[in-house]
Design an enzyme around this catalytic site. Structure first.
Site, mmCIF file in Angstrom:
data_model
loop_
_atom_site.group_PDB
_atom_site.id
_atom_site.type_symbol
_atom_site.label_atom_id
_atom_site.label_comp_id
_atom_site.label_asym_id
_atom_site.label_seq_id
_atom_site.Cartn_x
_atom_site.Cartn_y
_atom_site.Cartn_z
ATOM 1 N N ARG A 50 0.796 -1.224 0.000
ATOM 2 C CA ARG A 50 0.000 0.000 0.000
ATOM 3 C C ARG A 50 0.824 1.268 0.000
ATOM 4 N NH1 ARG A 50 -3.071 -3.468 1.797
ATOM 5 N NH2 ARG A 50 -1.193 -4.117 2.842
ATOM 6 N N THR A 51 1.764 1.350 0.942
ATOM 7 C CA THR A 51 2.447 2.626 1.124
ATOM 8 C C THR A 51 3.237 2.975 -0.134
ATOM 9 O OG1 THR A 51 2.565 2.200 3.485
ATOM 10 C CG2 THR A 51 3.982 3.934 2.637
ATOM 11 N N LYS A 80 25.896 -4.941 -1.043
ATOM 12 C CA LYS A 80 27.353 -4.870 -1.274
ATOM 13 C C LYS A 80 28.058 -4.112 -0.155
ATOM 14 C CE LYS A 80 26.572 -4.633 -6.264
ATOM 15 N NZ LYS A 80 26.700 -3.758 -7.446
ATOM 16 N N ARG A 101 11.408 3.826 3.199
ATOM 17 C CA ARG A 101 11.084 2.969 4.352
ATOM 18 C C ARG A 101 12.322 2.164 4.705
ATOM 19 N NH1 ARG A 101 5.837 -0.885 4.808
ATOM 20 N NH2 ARG A 101 4.970 1.151 5.281
ATOM 21 N N HIS A 129 5.538 6.296 11.565
ATOM 22 C CA HIS A 129 4.967 6.156 10.225
ATOM 23 C C HIS A 129 4.063 7.377 10.013
ATOM 24 C CE1 HIS A 129 3.600 4.444 6.588
ATOM 25 N NE2 HIS A 129 3.197 3.255 6.988
HETATM 26 C C1 NCD Z 1 1.570 -0.833 8.320
HETATM 27 C C2 NCD Z 1 3.069 -0.665 8.434
HETATM 28 O O1 NCD Z 1 3.799 -0.952 7.495
HETATM 29 O O2 NCD Z 1 3.479 -0.197 9.497
HETATM 30 N N1 NCD Z 1 1.117 -0.944 7.028
HETATM 31 C C3 NCD Z 1 0.973 0.192 6.286
HETATM 32 O O3 NCD Z 1 1.869 0.985 6.122
HETATM 33 N N2 NCD Z 1 -0.238 0.410 5.775
HETATM 34 C C4 NCD Z 1 0.984 -1.813 9.242
HETATM 35 C C5 NCD Z 1 1.467 -3.230 9.257
HETATM 36 O O4 NCD Z 1 2.411 -3.626 8.580
HETATM 37 O O5 NCD Z 1 0.849 -4.007 9.996
#
Ligand code: NCD
Length: 301
Positions: A50-51, A80, A101, A129
Protein backbone atom coordinates in the site's frame (compact mmCIF):
# COMPACT_ATOMS: atom_id res chain seq x y z
CA UNK A 1 8.19 22.13 5.38
CA UNK A 2 10.88 20.20 3.56
CA UNK A 3 11.16 16.68 4.98
CA UNK A 4 8.29 14.64 6.45
CA UNK A 5 10.00 12.80 9.29
CA UNK A 6 7.84 12.62 12.40
CA UNK A 7 4.36 13.66 13.56
CA UNK A 8 5.89 16.19 15.95
CA UNK A 9 6.24 18.47 12.92
CA UNK A 10 2.50 18.78 12.35
CA UNK A 11 0.32 21.43 13.95
CA UNK A 12 -3.42 21.92 13.77
CA UNK A 13 -3.60 24.73 11.16
CA UNK A 14 -1.19 22.84 8.88
CA UNK A 15 -3.27 19.67 9.26
CA UNK A 16 -6.44 21.51 8.33
CA UNK A 17 -4.71 22.89 5.24
CA UNK A 18 -3.46 19.44 4.29
CA UNK A 19 -6.92 17.88 4.67
CA UNK A 20 -8.45 20.60 2.50
CA UNK A 21 -5.76 19.95 -0.11
CA UNK A 22 -6.44 16.17 0.09
CA UNK A 23 -10.14 16.92 -0.56
CA UNK A 24 -9.06 18.94 -3.57
CA UNK A 25 -6.84 16.04 -4.78
CA UNK A 26 -9.82 13.66 -4.55
CA UNK A 27 -11.48 15.75 -7.25
CA UNK A 28 -8.37 16.61 -9.29
CA UNK A 29 -9.09 16.27 -13.02
CA UNK A 30 -7.07 13.46 -14.63
CA UNK A 31 -5.44 15.87 -17.08
CA UNK A 32 -4.22 18.29 -14.40
CA UNK A 33 -0.53 17.66 -13.89
CA UNK A 34 0.83 19.99 -11.20
CA UNK A 35 4.06 17.97 -10.80
CA UNK A 36 4.76 17.36 -14.48
CA UNK A 37 8.46 16.69 -15.09
CA UNK A 38 9.24 15.94 -11.44
CA UNK A 39 10.59 12.58 -10.25
CA UNK A 40 9.80 10.74 -7.02
CA UNK A 41 12.14 7.93 -5.91
CA UNK A 42 10.61 5.26 -3.68
CA UNK A 43 13.32 3.38 -1.78
CA UNK A 44 11.95 0.60 0.43
CA UNK A 45 14.21 -1.59 2.58
CA UNK A 46 11.20 -3.34 4.14
CA UNK A 47 8.11 -4.95 2.58
CA UNK A 48 5.20 -2.74 1.58
CA UNK A 49 2.34 -2.86 -0.85
CA UNK A 50 0.00 0.00 0.00
CA UNK A 51 2.45 2.63 1.12
CA UNK A 52 4.77 2.28 -1.84
CA UNK A 53 2.06 1.88 -4.47
CA UNK A 54 0.01 4.73 -3.05
CA UNK A 55 3.04 7.05 -3.09
CA UNK A 56 3.73 6.03 -6.68
CA UNK A 57 0.09 6.32 -7.70
CA UNK A 58 -0.07 9.75 -6.03
CA UNK A 59 2.97 10.99 -7.96
CA UNK A 60 1.66 9.65 -11.26
CA UNK A 61 -1.78 11.21 -10.63
CA UNK A 62 0.04 14.52 -10.15
CA UNK A 63 1.59 14.11 -13.59
CA UNK A 64 5.04 13.25 -12.24
CA UNK A 65 7.25 10.18 -12.69
CA UNK A 66 8.58 7.50 -10.39
CA UNK A 67 11.81 5.52 -10.02
CA UNK A 68 11.69 2.75 -7.50
CA UNK A 69 13.34 -0.09 -5.65
CA UNK A 70 10.92 -2.27 -3.74
CA UNK A 71 13.46 -4.45 -1.98
CA UNK A 72 16.43 -2.21 -1.37
CA UNK A 73 17.68 -4.50 1.38
CA UNK A 74 18.52 -7.22 -1.15
CA UNK A 75 18.41 -5.59 -4.57
CA UNK A 76 20.24 -2.32 -3.95
CA UNK A 77 23.91 -1.75 -3.24
CA UNK A 78 23.11 -2.20 0.48
CA UNK A 79 23.87 -5.88 -0.07
CA UNK A 80 27.35 -4.87 -1.27
CA UNK A 81 27.89 -2.93 1.92
CA UNK A 82 26.88 0.57 0.84
CA UNK A 83 25.74 2.80 3.70
CA UNK A 84 22.31 4.42 3.79
CA UNK A 85 24.07 7.78 3.66
CA UNK A 86 25.90 6.98 0.40
CA UNK A 87 22.81 5.48 -1.23
CA UNK A 88 20.60 8.42 -0.33
CA UNK A 89 23.17 11.05 -1.29
CA UNK A 90 23.23 9.49 -4.73
CA UNK A 91 19.45 9.02 -5.07
CA UNK A 92 18.95 12.66 -4.12
CA UNK A 93 20.82 13.45 -7.31
CA UNK A 94 18.36 11.40 -9.37
CA UNK A 95 15.02 12.55 -7.96
CA UNK A 96 13.15 15.63 -6.74
CA UNK A 97 11.80 13.85 -3.65
CA UNK A 98 12.32 10.48 -1.96
CA UNK A 99 9.81 8.28 -0.12
CA UNK A 100 11.81 5.91 2.04
CA UNK A 101 11.08 2.97 4.35
CA UNK A 102 13.76 1.28 6.43
CA UNK A 103 13.86 -1.55 8.97
CA UNK A 104 16.11 0.33 11.41
CA UNK A 105 14.63 3.09 13.54
CA UNK A 106 16.73 6.20 12.86
CA UNK A 107 17.85 5.34 9.31
CA UNK A 108 15.50 7.92 7.77
CA UNK A 109 16.95 10.67 9.94
CA UNK A 110 20.42 9.66 8.70
CA UNK A 111 19.19 9.88 5.11
CA UNK A 112 17.78 13.35 5.76
CA UNK A 113 21.17 14.52 6.99
CA UNK A 114 22.73 13.94 3.54
CA UNK A 115 19.85 14.55 1.14
CA UNK A 116 19.48 17.67 -0.97
CA UNK A 117 15.85 16.84 -1.76
CA UNK A 118 12.81 16.29 0.49
CA UNK A 119 12.55 12.87 2.15
CA UNK A 120 9.21 11.44 3.24
CA UNK A 121 9.39 8.85 6.01
CA UNK A 122 7.34 5.87 4.81
CA UNK A 123 8.00 3.77 7.93
CA UNK A 124 11.00 3.79 10.21
CA UNK A 125 11.34 0.26 11.66
CA UNK A 126 9.28 0.10 14.86
CA UNK A 127 9.56 3.90 15.13
CA UNK A 128 7.20 6.22 13.28
CA UNK A 129 4.97 6.16 10.23
CA UNK A 130 3.90 9.81 9.92
CA UNK A 131 2.22 9.72 6.50
CA UNK A 132 0.05 6.83 7.68
CA UNK A 133 -0.99 8.86 10.75
CA UNK A 134 -1.94 11.73 8.44
CA UNK A 135 -4.09 9.52 6.23
CA UNK A 136 -5.62 7.93 9.33
CA UNK A 137 -6.65 11.26 10.83
CA UNK A 138 -7.83 12.45 7.41
CA UNK A 139 -9.99 9.31 7.19
CA UNK A 140 -11.56 10.10 10.57
CA UNK A 141 -12.24 13.67 9.40
CA UNK A 142 -13.71 12.44 6.13
CA UNK A 143 -15.82 9.61 7.57
CA UNK A 144 -17.06 11.17 10.82
CA UNK A 145 -16.88 14.84 9.88
CA UNK A 146 -14.80 15.87 12.91
CA UNK A 147 -11.51 15.13 14.64
CA UNK A 148 -12.40 16.50 18.08
CA UNK A 149 -14.50 15.00 20.92
CA UNK A 150 -14.04 11.38 19.85
CA UNK A 151 -13.51 8.07 21.61
CA UNK A 152 -10.81 6.19 19.74
CA UNK A 153 -10.12 2.55 20.56
CA UNK A 154 -6.75 1.16 19.43
CA UNK A 155 -6.52 -2.62 19.33
CA UNK A 156 -3.83 -5.25 18.76
CA UNK A 157 -0.07 -4.83 18.61
CA UNK A 158 0.37 -1.46 20.25
CA UNK A 159 3.99 -2.14 21.19
CA UNK A 160 5.53 -2.75 17.78
CA UNK A 161 2.82 -1.21 15.60
CA UNK A 162 4.25 2.08 14.35
CA UNK A 163 0.92 3.26 12.95
CA UNK A 164 -0.77 3.36 16.38
CA UNK A 165 2.28 5.01 17.88
CA UNK A 166 2.24 7.77 15.27
CA UNK A 167 -1.55 8.19 15.39
CA UNK A 168 -1.48 8.48 19.19
CA UNK A 169 1.08 11.27 18.92
CA UNK A 170 -0.93 13.02 16.22
CA UNK A 171 -4.07 12.99 18.38
CA UNK A 172 -2.36 15.66 20.52
CA UNK A 173 -3.48 18.05 17.78
CA UNK A 174 -7.14 17.27 18.47
CA UNK A 175 -9.32 18.49 21.33
CA UNK A 176 -11.02 16.33 23.89
CA UNK A 177 -10.34 12.95 22.26
CA UNK A 178 -10.01 9.94 24.54
CA UNK A 179 -7.98 6.87 23.65
CA UNK A 180 -8.68 3.34 24.85
CA UNK A 181 -5.84 0.85 24.38
CA UNK A 182 -6.85 -2.81 24.01
CA UNK A 183 -3.82 -5.09 23.68
CA UNK A 184 -2.52 -8.47 24.79
CA UNK A 185 -0.17 -8.06 27.76
CA UNK A 186 3.00 -8.73 25.79
CA UNK A 187 2.32 -5.92 23.30
CA UNK A 188 0.79 -3.11 25.34
CA UNK A 189 1.39 0.51 24.31
CA UNK A 190 4.88 1.53 25.40
CA UNK A 191 5.49 4.00 28.23
CA UNK A 192 7.19 6.56 25.98
CA UNK A 193 3.93 7.27 24.13
CA UNK A 194 1.83 7.11 27.31
CA UNK A 195 4.16 9.66 28.92
CA UNK A 196 3.86 12.04 25.97
CA UNK A 197 0.06 11.74 26.03
CA UNK A 198 0.01 12.45 29.79
CA UNK A 199 2.24 15.48 29.37
CA UNK A 200 -0.05 16.91 26.70
CA UNK A 201 -3.32 16.17 28.47
CA UNK A 202 -4.69 13.49 26.12
CA UNK A 203 -6.78 11.08 28.20
CA UNK A 204 -6.09 7.37 27.73
CA UNK A 205 -6.80 4.16 29.56
CA UNK A 206 -6.31 0.45 29.04
CA UNK A 207 -9.19 -2.01 28.72
CA UNK A 208 -9.01 -5.78 28.44
CA UNK A 209 -12.59 -6.31 27.19
CA UNK A 210 -12.77 -5.48 23.47
CA UNK A 211 -16.56 -5.65 23.28
CA UNK A 212 -16.96 -3.25 26.21
CA UNK A 213 -14.49 -0.84 24.57
CA UNK A 214 -16.37 -1.01 21.26
CA UNK A 215 -19.65 -0.02 22.89
CA UNK A 216 -18.46 3.52 23.60
CA UNK A 217 -16.33 3.97 20.47
CA UNK A 218 -16.51 6.39 17.58
CA UNK A 219 -13.46 4.83 15.93
CA UNK A 220 -11.99 1.36 16.43
CA UNK A 221 -8.47 1.09 14.99
CA UNK A 222 -7.48 -2.56 14.71
CA UNK A 223 -3.88 -3.59 13.95
CA UNK A 224 -1.93 -6.65 12.86
CA UNK A 225 0.35 -8.42 15.34
CA UNK A 226 3.78 -7.44 13.95
CA UNK A 227 5.17 -10.96 13.52
CA UNK A 228 8.48 -9.76 12.07
CA UNK A 229 9.37 -7.90 15.29
CA UNK A 230 9.03 -10.92 17.63
CA UNK A 231 12.06 -12.83 18.90
CA UNK A 232 10.44 -16.23 18.23
CA UNK A 233 7.46 -17.80 16.47
CA UNK A 234 6.23 -19.08 19.86
CA UNK A 235 6.12 -15.53 21.28
CA UNK A 236 4.10 -14.45 18.24
CA UNK A 237 1.67 -17.36 18.43
CA UNK A 238 1.06 -16.66 22.13
CA UNK A 239 -0.33 -13.23 21.25
CA UNK A 240 -1.96 -13.77 17.86
CA UNK A 241 -5.72 -14.17 17.75
CA UNK A 242 -6.39 -12.57 21.16
CA UNK A 243 -8.59 -9.76 19.81
CA UNK A 244 -10.59 -10.47 16.68
CA UNK A 245 -13.31 -8.24 15.25
CA UNK A 246 -15.99 -10.48 13.78
CA UNK A 247 -19.72 -10.17 13.11
CA UNK A 248 -20.47 -10.86 16.79
CA UNK A 249 -18.10 -8.09 17.90
CA UNK A 250 -19.73 -5.69 15.42
CA UNK A 251 -23.03 -5.96 17.32
CA UNK A 252 -21.28 -4.01 20.10
CA UNK A 253 -20.29 -1.11 17.83
CA UNK A 254 -22.56 1.97 17.57
CA UNK A 255 -24.10 2.58 14.15
CA UNK A 256 -22.23 5.86 13.57
CA UNK A 257 -18.81 4.39 14.42
CA UNK A 258 -16.16 3.07 12.02
CA UNK A 259 -13.58 0.29 11.96
CA UNK A 260 -10.16 1.25 10.65
CA UNK A 261 -7.03 -0.84 9.99
CA UNK A 262 -3.77 0.27 8.30
CA UNK A 263 -3.68 -3.11 6.50
CA UNK A 264 -2.39 -5.69 5.73
CA UNK A 265 -4.87 -7.76 7.73
CA UNK A 266 -4.14 -11.32 8.78
CA UNK A 267 -7.05 -12.68 10.83
CA UNK A 268 -7.76 -9.85 13.27
CA UNK A 269 -10.79 -8.67 11.28
CA UNK A 270 -13.02 -11.44 9.93
CA UNK A 271 -13.77 -11.06 6.21
CA UNK A 272 -17.51 -11.12 6.90
CA UNK A 273 -17.09 -7.65 8.46
CA UNK A 274 -15.95 -6.19 5.11
CA UNK A 275 -19.46 -5.64 3.77
CA UNK A 276 -20.58 -3.73 6.85
CA UNK A 277 -20.80 -0.02 5.95
CA UNK A 278 -18.88 0.75 9.15
CA UNK A 279 -15.82 -1.12 7.80
CA UNK A 280 -13.77 1.84 6.60
CA UNK A 281 -10.37 0.21 6.01
CA UNK A 282 -10.45 -0.06 2.25
CA UNK A 283 -11.69 3.53 1.99
CA UNK A 284 -8.87 4.44 4.40
CA UNK A 285 -6.27 2.82 2.10
CA UNK A 286 -7.65 4.79 -0.84
CA UNK A 287 -7.39 8.02 1.15
CA UNK A 288 -3.66 7.36 1.29
CA UNK A 289 -3.38 8.39 -2.35
CA UNK A 290 -5.12 11.75 -1.80
CA UNK A 291 -3.14 12.56 1.34
CA UNK A 292 0.16 11.62 -0.33
CA UNK A 293 -0.75 13.76 -3.36
CA UNK A 294 -1.32 16.68 -0.98
CA UNK A 295 2.00 15.96 0.78
CA UNK A 296 3.94 15.72 -2.46
CA UNK A 297 2.49 19.05 -3.61
CA UNK A 298 3.58 20.50 -0.30
CA UNK A 299 7.21 19.32 -0.34
CA UNK A 300 7.73 19.76 -4.08
CA UNK A 301 6.16 23.22 -4.16
C1 NCD B 1 1.57 -0.83 8.32
C2 NCD B 1 3.07 -0.67 8.43
O1 NCD B 1 3.80 -0.95 7.50
O2 NCD B 1 3.48 -0.20 9.50
N1 NCD B 1 1.12 -0.94 7.03
C3 NCD B 1 0.97 0.19 6.29
O3 NCD B 1 1.87 0.98 6.12
N2 NCD B 1 -0.24 0.41 5.78
C4 NCD B 1 0.98 -1.81 9.24
C5 NCD B 1 1.47 -3.23 9.26
O4 NCD B 1 2.41 -3.63 8.58
O5 NCD B 1 0.85 -4.01 10.00
Amino acid sequence: MKHILAVDQFERPWLEGLFAEADRMRALPRDAAPQRGKILATIFYEPSTRTRLSFESAMIRLGGNVVSTENAREFSSAIKGETVEDTMRMVSGYADAIAMRHHEEGAIARAVSVSDVPILNAGDGPGEHPTQALLDLYTIHHEIGQIDDLNIVMVGDLKYGRTVRSLSLLLRQTNNCKITFVAPDAVRMRDDIKGVLDASGVLWHEEADLHAAMEGADVVYQTRIQKERFASEADYLAVKGTYVIDAEAMTHLPQHAIIMHPLPRVDEIAVDVDDDPRAAYFRQARNGVYVRMALLNQVLG
